[in-house]
Write a protein that holds these residues in place. Structure first.
Motif, PDB file in Angstrom:
ATOM      1  N   LYS B  80      38.830  50.459  42.329  1.00 12.35           N
ATOM      2  CA  LYS B  80      38.132  50.238  43.595  1.00 12.35           C
ATOM      3  C   LYS B  80      39.143  50.012  44.717  1.00 12.35           C
ATOM      4  N   LEU B  81      38.629  49.906  45.937  1.00 11.04           N
ATOM      5  CA  LEU B  81      39.549  49.753  47.065  1.00 11.04           C
ATOM      6  C   LEU B  81      40.266  48.411  47.037  1.00 11.04           C
ATOM      7  N   ASN B  82      39.657  47.398  46.391  1.00 10.56           N
ATOM      8  CA  ASN B  82      40.392  46.125  46.291  1.00 10.56           C
ATOM      9  C   ASN B  82      41.565  46.276  45.317  1.00 10.56           C
ATOM     10  N   GLY B  83      41.367  47.043  44.256  1.00  2.00           N
ATOM     11  CA  GLY B  83      42.476  47.327  43.342  1.00  2.00           C
ATOM     12  C   GLY B  83      43.542  48.149  44.056  1.00  2.00           C
ATOM     13  N   ASP B  84      43.097  49.137  44.839  1.00  2.00           N
ATOM     14  CA  ASP B  84      44.042  49.967  45.597  1.00  2.00           C
ATOM     15  C   ASP B  84      44.919  49.107  46.507  1.00  2.00           C
ATOM     16  N   TYR B  85      44.267  48.123  47.146  1.00  2.00           N
ATOM     17  CA  TYR B  85      45.029  47.281  48.088  1.00  2.00           C
ATOM     18  C   TYR B  85      46.190  46.585  47.373  1.00  2.00           C
ATOM     19  N   TRP B  86      45.887  45.972  46.231  1.00  2.00           N
ATOM     20  CA  TRP B  86      46.932  45.207  45.545  1.00  2.00           C
ATOM     21  C   TRP B  86      48.000  46.128  44.956  1.00  2.00           C
ATOM     22  N   HIS B 122      43.351  47.572  33.374  1.00  2.00           N
ATOM     23  CA  HIS B 122      44.508  47.304  32.503  1.00  2.00           C
ATOM     24  C   HIS B 122      45.541  48.419  32.672  1.00  2.00           C
ATOM     25  N   GLU B 123      45.073  49.648  32.718  1.00  2.00           N
ATOM     26  CA  GLU B 123      46.018  50.762  32.872  1.00  2.00           C
ATOM     27  C   GLU B 123      46.792  50.654  34.184  1.00  2.00           C
ATOM     28  N   SER B 124      46.099  50.195  35.218  1.00  2.00           N
ATOM     29  CA  SER B 124      46.752  50.109  36.524  1.00  2.00           C
ATOM     30  C   SER B 124      47.650  48.885  36.627  1.00  2.00           C
ATOM     31  N   THR B 133      52.994  39.253  43.754  1.00  2.00           N
ATOM     32  CA  THR B 133      51.861  40.104  44.146  1.00  2.00           C
ATOM     33  C   THR B 133      50.965  40.405  42.943  1.00  2.00           C
ATOM     34  N   LYS B 134      51.589  40.654  41.798  1.00  2.00           N
ATOM     35  CA  LYS B 134      50.770  40.940  40.613  1.00  2.00           C
ATOM     36  C   LYS B 134      49.929  39.706  40.270  1.00  2.00           C
ATOM     37  N   ILE B 135      50.537  38.542  40.361  1.00  4.71           N
ATOM     38  CA  ILE B 135      49.785  37.310  40.059  1.00  4.71           C
ATOM     39  C   ILE B 135      48.617  37.169  41.030  1.00  4.71           C
ATOM     40  N   GLN B 136      48.900  37.400  42.325  1.00  7.26           N
ATOM     41  CA  GLN B 136      47.817  37.312  43.318  1.00  7.26           C
ATOM     42  C   GLN B 136      46.735  38.347  43.027  1.00  7.26           C
ATOM     43  N   ALA B 137      47.176  39.538  42.626  1.00  6.30           N
ATOM     44  CA  ALA B 137      46.215  40.609  42.330  1.00  6.30           C
ATOM     45  C   ALA B 137      45.291  40.197  41.192  1.00  6.30           C
ATOM     46  N   ILE B 138      45.871  39.662  40.128  1.00 10.99           N
ATOM     47  CA  ILE B 138      45.060  39.270  38.962  1.00 10.99           C
ATOM     48  C   ILE B 138      44.082  38.160  39.356  1.00 10.99           C
ATOM     49  N   LEU B 139      44.591  37.180  40.108  1.00  8.76           N
ATOM     50  CA  LEU B 139      43.727  36.069  40.499  1.00  8.76           C
ATOM     51  C   LEU B 139      42.592  36.558  41.400  1.00  8.76           C
ATOM     52  N   ASP B 140      42.886  37.578  42.201  1.00 10.36           N
ATOM     53  CA  ASP B 140      41.872  38.070  43.133  1.00 10.36           C
ATOM     54  C   ASP B 140      40.890  39.043  42.475  1.00 10.36           C
ATOM     55  N   LEU B 141      41.394  39.863  41.564  1.00  8.91           N
ATOM     56  CA  LEU B 141      40.557  40.957  41.051  1.00  8.91           C
ATOM     57  C   LEU B 141      39.782  40.606  39.784  1.00  8.91           C
ATOM     58  N   ILE B 142      40.335  39.706  38.993  1.00  6.47           N
ATOM     59  CA  ILE B 142      39.809  39.534  37.628  1.00  6.47           C
ATOM     60  C   ILE B 142      39.073  38.200  37.501  1.00  6.47           C
ATOM     61  N   PRO B 143      37.900  38.189  36.857  1.00  4.34           N
ATOM     62  CA  PRO B 143      37.220  36.911  36.615  1.00  4.34           C
ATOM     63  C   PRO B 143      38.104  35.982  35.776  1.00  4.34           C
ATOM     64  N   ARG B 144      37.914  34.697  35.996  1.00  2.00           N
ATOM     65  CA  ARG B 144      38.831  33.702  35.433  1.00  2.00           C
ATOM     66  C   ARG B 144      38.999  33.825  33.914  1.00  2.00           C
ATOM     67  N   ASP B 145      37.881  34.020  33.214  1.00  2.00           N
ATOM     68  CA  ASP B 145      37.963  34.021  31.755  1.00  2.00           C
ATOM     69  C   ASP B 145      38.688  35.252  31.208  1.00  2.00           C
ATOM     70  N   MET B 146      38.915  36.243  32.053  1.00  2.00           N
ATOM     71  CA  MET B 146      39.605  37.447  31.561  1.00  2.00           C
ATOM     72  C   MET B 146      41.026  37.557  32.096  1.00  2.00           C
TER      73      MET B 146
END
Lengths: 498, 439
Positions: B80-86, B122-124, B133-146
Motif C-alpha cells: 500500500k502507499l503507507n508501505g511505499d512511503y517507508w 515480509h518480502e518488502s 527507519t525500518k523500526i519506525q516502519a514496522i511500528l507504523d505498519l504492523i499491528p503490535r502482536d505481529m
C-alpha cells in the motif's frame, strides 16, 4: 508474560543481572519489583488481589506470633490462633471463590432451580480469572498454617514476605512453595554462583523442551481431535487421550522445571514438582510423583487435619474422597474436574480395598511382585487408569467426556494404526515424527530418573565439548522445533501475485 | 576466568547457530528480488514504487536495454502507499536516485493494515537493513502482536523446517532488478475486453484516505530531499469508484506541482493482449508501459544513456543474463496464447508457420496476438501454408541454425514457431502447437 514469550527472554536476563549487581539489602526489593512487574504484565489490576492476599496472610502471621508470645493459657492461645487462621483463610478463600467459583456456583444453583421447576434464574458475571490465583492463595495459606503450627517463624519484614508470595518463577504455575523452604531462602543473601547458573540453564532448557517442543506440539494433535469428534472417532480419540497424558505432563512439568531453573540461577532451590509420574506403580504412587507441591499441600494442610489414616479405614477413604474432590475443584471450576478428582480417589480406595485380595492372589499364583514384569504391568495399569481420568480433565463437559468414551468403545477403527491416517491426517507427518522422537527422549529421561540417575549430573561430569554441544544444540533445536512465535502457515505464504 | 570464557563461547555459538538457522529457514523471495538494491553499492537513476501493478508493470531491464537508464523496482504486490512511503524513506537514506516514480493506484485504500498482504510486507521489509527507519516502519505498519515477526523473522520462519527441500540448498538470483514479469495471459473469455474505462476529470472523489495521506508524505519527503517525483497510474480496468479516486490524484499532483502520468488515458496497451487478468499487465503490457515510461523519463529528466559507459558494463552483463532468463521463461511456457504473448518482445525474433487449412485461421485471439507480437495480419488465403516473420533482429544479426534450441515439436501440429535472439540470431526456442483454439 509467559516463560516461552519473547518478553520473558528479555525480562529474565535483566532481572538476573540487576539482582546480582544490587547491594544485598536491595536484592529482595529488586526481585519483588520484578515479580510484580511480571504479574502485572497480565493484568495490572489483579496485582491488588495478590497484595490483598499477601497483606492478610502477613497480618495473620504477625497476629499468630503475637498471640503465641503473649498468651500463656495454652487453650485460649490455641483457640485464638485457630480463629485467626480461620479468618485469614476465609478472606483468602472468599476472594478465590469469587473469582474462580462464583459463576460455577450460580450455574449449579440455576440448574437445581430449573430441575425443581422454579422459574427463577440468577445471572452469571463476566469475571476474568486472575492468573495464578490458586497458586499464590494456597502458598500464602500454607504459610499461615505453618506459623500456626510453629513450623515457621512469622516474617516481620512485609517486603520479604511479599516476595515469598509473589516470587515470579513459581508465581503463576507453581511449584507451590512452603514457607519452610522458600521464605528461608528469601531471607538469605544470594551471590552469583557458576554452578547454579549451569544447573539452572540445564533445567530451563529441559523445561523449554517439554513445553515448546512436546506439550505445544502434542496440543496440535489433541486439540484437533477433541475439537472435531465427528471426524476423529475411536482410535483417534484413544490415541489423543493417550497423548493428552503427555501433553498435560509436559506442559505442567515444563513450566515447573523452567521455574526451578530460573530460581536456581538466582540461587533459589525450589521443590521438585514432578518425579517421573507415569512410572508410578499405583495411583497413590502416581500422586506421590505428580504435582508434588500440590499433593503434599493437600496432604499436609487438608488430609492430615481431616484425620488422615489415623481414624480408621472408612474415615481414611472418606478423607481421600474429600481431598481429591477439592483437588479436582482446585484445578478448575467444573464438574469434569470434580469427577476427575473423584475417579483418582476411587482408584485409590478400590486399590486399598483389594490390596489383601491382590496380595493373596500373588501368593497363590506365585507371582513375584518385585519382578520387572509385575512392575511393568503395574505401571501400565496405573497409566491406563490415570489416562482414563484425563478424559474428564480434557473434556469441556461431562457430556463430551461420555461421548469420548462412547466413541472409543464403539468405533474400533483399528486400521488407522496400520495405515498412515494416524501419522498424517491430524498433524503433518514431520510434526508427528518430531513428537514421537520427543516422547522417546522424555521416556528415556524419566526412566533414568525412575532409576535414580540424574541426567544433569551426568552432563556436568562431561568434558566441555560435550556440555557445549548439549547446551548449544538444545537451544538451537528448541528454537527450530519448538512451537512459538507468530503462527506460521506455509499455505498462507504460497507466493501469489495479486 | 575459564568458566567465564566457556560461557562466552557457548553464548556466542548460540547466537551464531541461531543466525545460521535463521538464514537457512528464511523466505528468500524478498531477498532475491531486492538483493541488488540492498546488498550492493549499485546506484540507480530511478526507483519505482507501488503495488502489484507496478512490480509487474515496470521492467527496469527493458528500460535499460532501450534507454540505458539504470533503475530499480521496489514495488511489491499488496504494497500500500503507507508501505511505499517507508520503503521510499529507507531507500532515499541509502541511495539518491535522480527520479522517483510512484504508482498511486492504491490511493483508494483507507486502512493502515490488511492481514492478507502480510506475506508481501515480509518480502518488502525483511530484506531492509535494520535502521531507525525500518523500526519506525514496522511500528507504523504492523499491528503490535505481529511486530516481533518483522523485527525477528526467525520467530515466524523457524517452523519452515517442515518444508525444507532441495530448493533450500540452491542459491537464487533475479536479473529483473526488482520487477516481477508475468508470463501468463488472460483466458479467451476475458481477452475480449476492449477499451479501458475513464471518467471525466472533474468527477474526482476527494475523500481523504490513508492512501492519500501517505501519498502526500511521500511527495513531501521527495521534495524535502530535492528528488523529483512522478506519479503514475499504470493501466488497469477500474470501477467507477476507483476512477473517481484516480482523478483525485490529478488534484494532489497539481497541489504539489508534480506530473501525473495517467496510463488509463494514454493509448499505450492493448486491453485484449496486454493483461494478465484485467488488473495487472502481463509481460507484453509491461514492455509497452516500460517503453513509454522510459521515453518519458529520458525526454523530461535528462537521464543519461549509460549503455556505452564502461562503468556500467555490469548492467550489460546483467542484461545478457536477463535474456537467458527470458529464454527460459519462453521455453517453460507450454500454452499457445501466453507463448505468443511473450513473442511481443524486441529481444525475440520469430518465424511462425501455420499449416494450410488449420482451424486456427478462425481464431481471432491468435491473430490478435500475432499482430501484437509483430504486426502480422491474418492472411486472406487459409488454404496454403503461411510463414510469418517477427523481425526484431539487430543490425547484422539474423537467424542461426537451430541446433542449440530447446525443441519441442510435434509432426502433426498446425503451428510451428521458431524463436531467435534478436541480438545474436541464436535460436532459443522451437516449438509446435495444435491448431485447435485455446489449446
Amino acid at each position: 508474560m509467559l516463560f516461552n514469550s519473547i518478553e520473558f527472554v528479555l525480562f529474565f536476563p535483566v532481572v538476573v543481572l540487576g539482582y546480582f549487581l544490587m547491594p544485598a539489602k536491595c536484592q529482595s526489593i529488586w526481585l519483588l519489583l520484578a515479580s510484580y512487574f511480571f504479574y502485572m504484565s497480565w493484568n495490572p489490576k489483579y496485582a491488588l488481589l495478590m497484595l490483598f492476599s499477601t497483606t492478610v496472610t502477613w497480618l495473620c502471621g504477625r497476629i499468630l506470633q503475637s498471640i503465641k508470645e503473649r498468651q500463656t493459657d495454652a487453650d485460649v492461645c490455641r483457640r485464638r490462633m485457630k480463629w485467626c487462621v480461620a479468618a485469614g483463610a476465609a478472606l483468602n478463600l472468599a476472594v478465590l471463590f469469587y473469582f474462580k467459583y462464583f459463576n460455577f456456583a450460580i450455574e449449579n444453583v440455576n440448574r437445581v432451580l430449573s430441575s425443581a421447576h422454579v422459574d427463577r434464574q440468577f445471572a452469571t458475571y463476566d469475571i476474568v480469572l486472575p492468573v495464578g490465583i490458586s497458586f499464590f492463595t494456597f502458598q500464602a495459606l500454607g504459610y499461615t498454617i505453618d506459623v500456626y503450627r510453629g513450623e515457621t517463624e512469622a516474617e516481620k519484614n512485609f517486603l520479604k514476605y511479599a516476595l515469598f508470595v509473589s516470587f515470579f518463577p513459581q508465581l503463576v504455575a507453581g511449584p507451590i512453595e512452603r514457607s519452610k523452604n522458600l521464605l528461608r531462602q528469601v531471607r538469605e543473601t544470594h551471590r552469583f554462583d557458576y554452578e547454579n547458573l549451569r544447573d539452572g540453564v540445564y533445567l530451563m532448557l529441559w523445561g523449554y523442551f517439554l513445553k515448546m517442543v512436546l506439550a505445544d506440539r502434542i496440543a496440535l494433535f489433541v486439540d484437533t481431535v477433541y475439537g472435531n469428534m465427528r471426524t476423529y472417532t475411536g482410535v483417534y480419540l484413544a490415541f489423543a487421550t493417550f497423548l493428552f497424558a503427555f501433553q498435560i505432563y509436559c506442559d505442567f512439568a515444563g513450566y515447573s522445571t523452567i521455574a526451578m531453573g530460573a530460581a536456581k540461577i538466582m540461587g533459589f532451590e525450589l521443590m521438585e514438582n514432578f518425579r517421573a509420574p507415569y512410572f508410578g506403580e499405583s495411583v497413590a504412587g502416581f500422586w506421590q510423583r505428580w504435582h508434588i507441591s500440590l499433593s503434599s499441600w493437600f496432604r499436609d494442610y487438608l488430609y492430615i487435619p481431616l484425620g488422615g489414616n489415623r481414624k480408621g479405614t472408612l474415615r481414611k477413604y472418606l478423607n481421600i474422597l474429600i481431598v481429591f474432590s477439592v483437588s479436582g475443584l482446585w484445578h478448575g471450576a467444573g464438574w469434569t474436574f470434580v469427577i476427575w478428582g473423584l475417579l483418582n480417589a476411587v482408584y485409590q480406595i478400590i486399590g486399598g480395598m483389594t490390596r489383601k485380595v491382590r496380595e493373596r492372589a500373588a501368593d497363590v499364583f506365585c507371582l513375584h511382585t518385585d519382578s520387572f514384569g509385575h512392575r511393568l504391568a503395574q505401571i501400565i495399569v496405573t497409566f491406563v487408569l490415570v489416562d482414563f481420568s484425563w478424559i474428564f480433565f480434557r473434556s469441556g463437559s461431562v457430556d463430551q467426556a461420555v461421548q469420548v468414551i462412547q466413541s472409543i468403545l464403539h468405533h474400533p477403527n483399528l486400521w488407522i494404526l496400520f495405515d498412515e491416517s494416524l501419522s498424517c491426517k491430524v498433524i503433518t507427518r514431520k510434526n508427528f515424527v518430531v513428537m514421537i522422537v520427543g516422547l522417546l527422549i522424555l521416556a528415556a529421561a524419566d526412566f533414568l530418573k525412575y532409576r535414580g540417575v540424574c541426567v544433569r549430573e551426568f552432563i556436568k561430569k562431561q568434558d566441555f565439548w560435550f556440555r557445549y554441544l548439549v547446551v548449544v544444540g538444545s537451544v538451537v533445536l528448541i528454537l527450530i522445533f519448538g512451537i512459538w512465535g507468530p503462527e506460521y502457515d506455509e499455505a498462507g505464504f504460497i507466493y501469489f501475485q495479486f | 576466568m575459564r568458566k567465564f570464557l566457556q560461557s562466552a563461547v557457548i553464548a556466542v555459538s548460540i547466537v551464531l547457530f541461531v543466525m545460521l538457522a535463521a538464514r537457512f529457514l528464511r523466505r528468500d523471495e524478498g531477498f532475491v528480488k531486492n538483493h541488488d538494491f540492498y546488498e550492493t553499492d549499485e546506484a540507480y537513476d530511478v526507483i519505482y514504487l507501488g503495488s502489484s501493478h507496478a512490480v509487474m508493470g515496470v521492467l527496469p531491464m527493458e528500460i535499460w536495454n532501450e534507454y540505458g537508464i539504470t533503475s530499480f523496482n521496489l514495488a511489491n504486490s499488496g504494497q500500500k502507499l503507507n508501505g511505499d512511503y517507508w520503503i521510499l524513506k529507507n531507500a532515499l537514506e541509502q541511495k539518491r536516485p535522480k527520479l522517483v516514480v510512484l504508482d498511486a493506484c492504491l490511493v483508494t485504500f483507507d486502512q493502515k493494515w490488511e492481514g492478507s498482504t502480510v506475506n508481501f510486507l515480509h518480502e518488502s521489509l525483511d530484506p531492509m537493513p535494520l535502521t531507525k527507519t525500518k523500526i519506525q516502519a514496522i511500528l507504523d505498519l504492523i499491528p503490535r502482536d505481529m511486530q516481533i515477526a518483522f523485527f525477528w523473522p526467525f520467530s515466524l520462519y523457524h517452523s519452515r523446517w517442515e518444508s525444507v527441500n532441495s530448493d533450500y540448498f540452491v542459491s537464487k538470483v533475479s536479473y529483473q532488478k526488482g520487477a516481477y514479469e508475468n508470463t501468463d495471459h488472460m483466458k479467451p473469455a476475458v481477452s475480449s475486453m476492449q477499451e479501458l474505462a475513464t471518467l471525466e476529470r472533474t468527477q474526482a472523489d476527494r475523500t481523504e484516505t490513508v492512501g492519500k495521506e501517505y501519498l502526500r508524505r511521500s511527495i513531501e519527503l521527495c521534495q524535502e530531499l530535492d528528488v523529483p517525483i512522478v506519479l503514475t497510474m499504470i493501466p488497469f480496468y477500474g470501477s467507477e469508484e476507483e476512477l473517481r479516486y484516480v482523478n483525485s490524484v490529478y488534484e494532489i499532483a497539481e497541489e504539489y506541482g508534480i506530473p501525473f502520468l495517467n496510463g488509463l488515458e494514454e493509448n499505450i496497451v492493448d486491453p485484449s493482449c496486454d493483461f494478465l487478468d484485467g488488473t495487472h499487465l502481463n509481460s507484453s503490457g509491461a514492455r509497452k508501459w516500460s517503453s513509454w515510461l522510459g521515453a518519458y523519463m529520458r525526454d523530461n529528466y535528462q537521464l543519461a544513456d549509460r549503455r556505452q559507459d564502461a562503468a556500467y558494463a555490469a548492467w550489460n552483463e546483467d542484461y545478457r543474463n536477463y535474456r537467458l532468463y527470458e529464454n527460459m521463461q519462453l521455453n517453460s511456457t507450454k500454452e499457445l496464447y501466453p507463448y505468443l504473448m511473450l513473442l511481443a518482445d524486441s529481444g525475440f525474433s520469430s518465424e511462425i508457420k501455420v499449416a494450410a487449412g488449420s482451424e486456427i485461421y478462425s481464431d481471432d485471439l491468435f491473430w490478435k496476438l500475432l499482430k501484437n507480437a509483430g504486426g502480422i495480419e491474418k492472411p486472406v488465403d487459409s488454404s496454403v501454408e503461411q510463414i510469418f516473420w517477427v523481425d526484431n533482429f539487430k543490425e547484422g544479426a539474423g537467424p542461426a541454425a537451430e541446433e542449440n534450441a530447446a525443441v519441442s515439436s510435434d509432426a502433426g501440429a498446425d503451428i510451428e514457431v521458431t524463436v531467435y535472439d534478436s541480438r545474436t540470431g541464436e535460436c532459443v526456442s522451437h516449438t509446435t502447437f495444435p491448431g485447435a483454439a485455446g489449446t
